[in-house]
Write a protein that holds these residues in place. Structure first.
Motif, PDB file in Angstrom:
ATOM      1  N   VAL A 112       0.835  -1.204   0.000  1.00 40.43           N
ATOM      2  CA  VAL A 112       0.000   0.000   0.000  1.00 40.43           C
ATOM      3  C   VAL A 112       0.873   1.258   0.000  1.00 40.43           C
ATOM      4  O   VAL A 112       0.592   2.216  -0.726  1.00 40.43           O
ATOM      5  CB  VAL A 112      -0.974  -0.018   1.200  1.00 40.43           C
ATOM      6  N   ARG A 113       1.937   1.233   0.787  1.00 38.25           N
ATOM      7  CA  ARG A 113       2.846   2.388   0.811  1.00 38.25           C
ATOM      8  C   ARG A 113       3.466   2.630  -0.558  1.00 38.25           C
ATOM      9  O   ARG A 113       3.560   3.765  -1.033  1.00 38.25           O
ATOM     10  CB  ARG A 113       3.973   2.164   1.832  1.00 38.25           C
ATOM     11  N   LEU A 114       3.916   1.573  -1.193  1.00 39.62           N
ATOM     12  CA  LEU A 114       4.608   1.703  -2.464  1.00 39.62           C
ATOM     13  C   LEU A 114       3.654   2.032  -3.614  1.00 39.62           C
ATOM     14  O   LEU A 114       3.918   2.924  -4.423  1.00 39.62           O
ATOM     15  CB  LEU A 114       5.382   0.415  -2.774  1.00 39.62           C
ATOM     16  N   GLY A 115       2.539   1.310  -3.676  1.00 37.44           N
ATOM     17  CA  GLY A 115       1.627   1.466  -4.810  1.00 37.44           C
ATOM     18  C   GLY A 115       0.534   2.488  -4.608  1.00 37.44           C
ATOM     19  O   GLY A 115      -0.163   2.843  -5.556  1.00 37.44           O
ATOM     20  N   LYS A 116       0.369   2.938  -3.370  1.00 33.33           N
ATOM     21  CA  LYS A 116      -0.662   3.942  -3.044  1.00 33.33           C
ATOM     22  C   LYS A 116      -2.066   3.486  -3.451  1.00 33.33           C
ATOM     23  O   LYS A 116      -2.921   4.302  -3.789  1.00 33.33           O
ATOM     24  CB  LYS A 116      -0.361   5.284  -3.722  1.00 33.33           C
ATOM     25  N   ALA A 117      -2.322   2.185  -3.434  1.00 34.21           N
ATOM     26  CA  ALA A 117      -3.623   1.652  -3.819  1.00 34.21           C
ATOM     27  C   ALA A 117      -4.458   1.330  -2.586  1.00 34.21           C
ATOM     28  O   ALA A 117      -3.925   1.030  -1.515  1.00 34.21           O
ATOM     29  CB  ALA A 117      -3.451   0.399  -4.672  1.00 34.21           C
ATOM     30  N   SER A 118      -5.752   1.360  -2.778  1.00 29.42           N
ATOM     31  CA  SER A 118      -6.727   1.010  -1.745  1.00 29.42           C
ATOM     32  C   SER A 118      -7.681  -0.031  -2.315  1.00 29.42           C
ATOM     33  O   SER A 118      -7.808  -0.156  -3.539  1.00 29.42           O
ATOM     34  CB  SER A 118      -7.543   2.241  -1.345  1.00 29.42           C
ATOM     35  N   ASP A 121      -9.581  -0.118  -6.024  1.00 26.43           N
ATOM     36  CA  ASP A 121      -8.799   0.485  -7.106  1.00 26.43           C
ATOM     37  C   ASP A 121      -8.510  -0.488  -8.252  1.00 26.43           C
ATOM     38  O   ASP A 121      -7.893  -0.113  -9.236  1.00 26.43           O
ATOM     39  CB  ASP A 121      -7.468   1.032  -6.575  1.00 26.43           C
ATOM     40  N   LYS A 122      -8.936  -1.756  -8.115  1.00 25.41           N
ATOM     41  CA  LYS A 122      -8.706  -2.797  -9.126  1.00 25.41           C
ATOM     42  C   LYS A 122      -7.207  -3.105  -9.230  1.00 25.41           C
ATOM     43  O   LYS A 122      -6.583  -2.959 -10.278  1.00 25.41           O
ATOM     44  CB  LYS A 122      -9.271  -2.397 -10.490  1.00 25.41           C
ATOM     45  N   THR A 123      -6.648  -3.549  -8.098  1.00 26.85           N
ATOM     46  CA  THR A 123      -5.234  -3.931  -8.035  1.00 26.85           C
ATOM     47  C   THR A 123      -5.104  -5.190  -7.179  1.00 26.85           C
ATOM     48  O   THR A 123      -6.091  -5.704  -6.657  1.00 26.85           O
ATOM     49  CB  THR A 123      -4.364  -2.825  -7.398  1.00 26.85           C
ATOM     50  N   MET A 124      -3.879  -5.620  -6.970  1.00 24.09           N
ATOM     51  CA  MET A 124      -3.623  -6.766  -6.090  1.00 24.09           C
ATOM     52  C   MET A 124      -4.124  -6.524  -4.672  1.00 24.09           C
ATOM     53  O   MET A 124      -4.429  -7.471  -3.945  1.00 24.09           O
ATOM     54  CB  MET A 124      -2.139  -7.127  -6.096  1.00 24.09           C
ATOM     55  N   VAL A 125      -4.248  -5.261  -4.278  1.00 21.63           N
ATOM     56  CA  VAL A 125      -4.727  -4.923  -2.935  1.00 21.63           C
ATOM     57  C   VAL A 125      -6.158  -5.424  -2.726  1.00 21.63           C
ATOM     58  O   VAL A 125      -6.548  -5.752  -1.603  1.00 21.63           O
ATOM     59  CB  VAL A 125      -4.607  -3.401  -2.692  1.00 21.63           C
ATOM     60  N   ASP A 126      -6.939  -5.527  -3.800  1.00 18.47           N
ATOM     61  CA  ASP A 126      -8.315  -6.015  -3.683  1.00 18.47           C
ATOM     62  C   ASP A 126      -8.373  -7.488  -3.279  1.00 18.47           C
ATOM     63  O   ASP A 126      -9.359  -7.917  -2.679  1.00 18.47           O
ATOM     64  CB  ASP A 126      -9.066  -5.806  -4.995  1.00 18.47           C
ATOM     65  N   ALA A 127      -7.364  -8.251  -3.590  1.00 15.12           N
ATOM     66  CA  ALA A 127      -7.287  -9.649  -3.140  1.00 15.12           C
ATOM     67  C   ALA A 127      -6.486  -9.770  -1.848  1.00 15.12           C
ATOM     68  O   ALA A 127      -6.809 -10.571  -0.971  1.00 15.12           O
ATOM     69  CB  ALA A 127      -6.657 -10.514  -4.234  1.00 15.12           C
ATOM     70  N   ILE A 155     -13.598  -7.718 -11.315  1.00 15.59           N
ATOM     71  CA  ILE A 155     -14.116  -7.737 -12.691  1.00 15.59           C
ATOM     72  C   ILE A 155     -14.976  -6.506 -13.002  1.00 15.59           C
ATOM     73  O   ILE A 155     -14.745  -5.838 -14.015  1.00 15.59           O
ATOM     74  CB  ILE A 155     -14.869  -9.055 -12.987  1.00 15.59           C
ATOM     75  N   PRO A 156     -15.950  -6.144 -12.166  1.00 15.07           N
ATOM     76  CA  PRO A 156     -16.782  -4.982 -12.522  1.00 15.07           C
ATOM     77  C   PRO A 156     -16.155  -3.622 -12.206  1.00 15.07           C
ATOM     78  O   PRO A 156     -16.718  -2.589 -12.581  1.00 15.07           O
ATOM     79  CB  PRO A 156     -18.051  -5.190 -11.683  1.00 15.07           C
ATOM     80  N   LEU A 157     -15.006  -3.625 -11.541  1.00 11.09           N
ATOM     81  CA  LEU A 157     -14.412  -2.357 -11.114  1.00 11.09           C
ATOM     82  C   LEU A 157     -13.743  -1.623 -12.275  1.00 11.09           C
ATOM     83  O   LEU A 157     -13.241  -2.243 -13.218  1.00 11.09           O
ATOM     84  CB  LEU A 157     -13.358  -2.603 -10.028  1.00 11.09           C
ATOM     85  N   GLN A 158     -13.713  -0.303 -12.168  1.00 13.88           N
ATOM     86  CA  GLN A 158     -12.914   0.512 -13.083  1.00 13.88           C
ATOM     87  C   GLN A 158     -11.580   0.781 -12.408  1.00 13.88           C
ATOM     88  O   GLN A 158     -11.541   1.202 -11.252  1.00 13.88           O
ATOM     89  CB  GLN A 158     -13.616   1.832 -13.393  1.00 13.88           C
ATOM     90  N   ALA A 159     -10.498   0.515 -13.121  1.00 13.97           N
ATOM     91  CA  ALA A 159      -9.160   0.678 -12.546  1.00 13.97           C
ATOM     92  C   ALA A 159      -8.880   2.139 -12.220  1.00 13.97           C
ATOM     93  O   ALA A 159      -9.138   3.025 -13.038  1.00 13.97           O
ATOM     94  CB  ALA A 159      -8.109   0.138 -13.502  1.00 13.97           C
ATOM     95  N   ARG A 160      -8.319   2.352 -11.028  1.00 12.59           N
ATOM     96  CA  ARG A 160      -7.933   3.708 -10.621  1.00 12.59           C
ATOM     97  C   ARG A 160      -6.427   3.829 -10.380  1.00 12.59           C
ATOM     98  O   ARG A 160      -5.936   4.911 -10.054  1.00 12.59           O
ATOM     99  CB  ARG A 160      -8.692   4.105  -9.346  1.00 12.59           C
ATOM    100  N   LYS A 161      -5.713   2.729 -10.521  1.00 13.29           N
ATOM    101  CA  LYS A 161      -4.257   2.724 -10.335  1.00 13.29           C
ATOM    102  C   LYS A 161      -3.630   1.879 -11.433  1.00 13.29           C
ATOM    103  O   LYS A 161      -4.252   0.994 -12.000  1.00 13.29           O
ATOM    104  CB  LYS A 161      -3.866   2.145  -8.964  1.00 13.29           C
ATOM    105  N   GLY A 162      -2.349   2.132 -11.681  1.00 15.30           N
ATOM    106  CA  GLY A 162      -1.594   1.313 -12.617  1.00 15.30           C
ATOM    107  C   GLY A 162      -1.952   1.576 -14.077  1.00 15.30           C
ATOM    108  O   GLY A 162      -2.740   2.463 -14.416  1.00 15.30           O
TER     109      GLY A 162
END
Length: 194
Positions: A112-118, A121-127, A155-162
């Motif tokens: 989370v610190r490195l990627g700033k994702a929550s 956001d449709k990232t690995m953080v979601d899993a 799947i239904p999310l819109q990506a907000r990171k990466g």
């Protein structure tokens, strides 16, 4: 977790990533640059090779070495992210008696610190987020299921990171490759936790 279990986990991840490399690549091709499977396979194969000649007394040392190898061998964003996760996890396990759940939380915090994702956001953080919580509450099998469900929920999310975020609404309808590889990592953990 002891050093032998940590080695077994990394080997199980490498085998799973090899088995699913094409699938990960296809998922990444839909919303990214298509190299997630190839990059992860290269990285975890390198980690297994590095551990073959690495003398380690603790799981922490094994996982720290794995993280360092991933950072140096995996291209794209996933190398630094997964590398940071495994290094933080390893450093949180100074002995085999240290809490593995706390180590997983340290790994999540590093990503989370490195990627700033929550979550969302449709990232690995979601899993990873639900998997870490499920591990702390109920153990590795629950964590694997939570990671799988978290990946499917992208799947239904819109990506907000990466890279996928550049696609805007076109990123919806596709499972996130990083969340998918996170689910593979937790499935591998469940497979070696007996």
């Amino acid at each position: 977790m002891d050093a032998a279990q940590a080695r077994a986990w990394v080997a199980a991840i490498a085998a799973s990533v090899t088995e699913h490399a094409a699938e990960l690549g296809d998922l990444d091709a839909a919303i990214g640059d298509g190299d997630h499977g190839v990059n992860l396979r290269r990285g975890f194969d390198a980690a297994v090779a590095a551990l073959a000649t690495f003398e380690a007394d603790t799981a922490g040392a094994v996982l720290t070495k794995t993280g360092t190898t991933l950072v140096s061998k995996v291209g794209g964003a996933s190398g630094p992210l997964y590398g940071s996760m495994f290094r933080a996890l390893g450093k949180a396990l100074p002995s085999d008696d240290a809490s593995f759940a706390d180590g997983l939380q340290a790994g999540l915090d590093a990503i989370v610190r490195l990627g700033k994702a929550s979550p969302g956001d449709k990232t690995m953080v979601d899993a990873l987020t639900p998997a870490v919580a499920a591990y702390a509450a109920s153990g590795p099998d629950a964590a694997a299921e939570a990671a799988r469900a978290g990946a499917a929920a992208t799947i239904p999310l819109q990506a907000r990171k990466g890279r996928a975020s550049y696609l805007g609404e076109r990123s919806t309808g596709h499972q996130d490759p990083g969340a998918t590889s996170t689910a593979l990592i937790f499935a591998a953990l469940a497979s070696v936790s007996g």
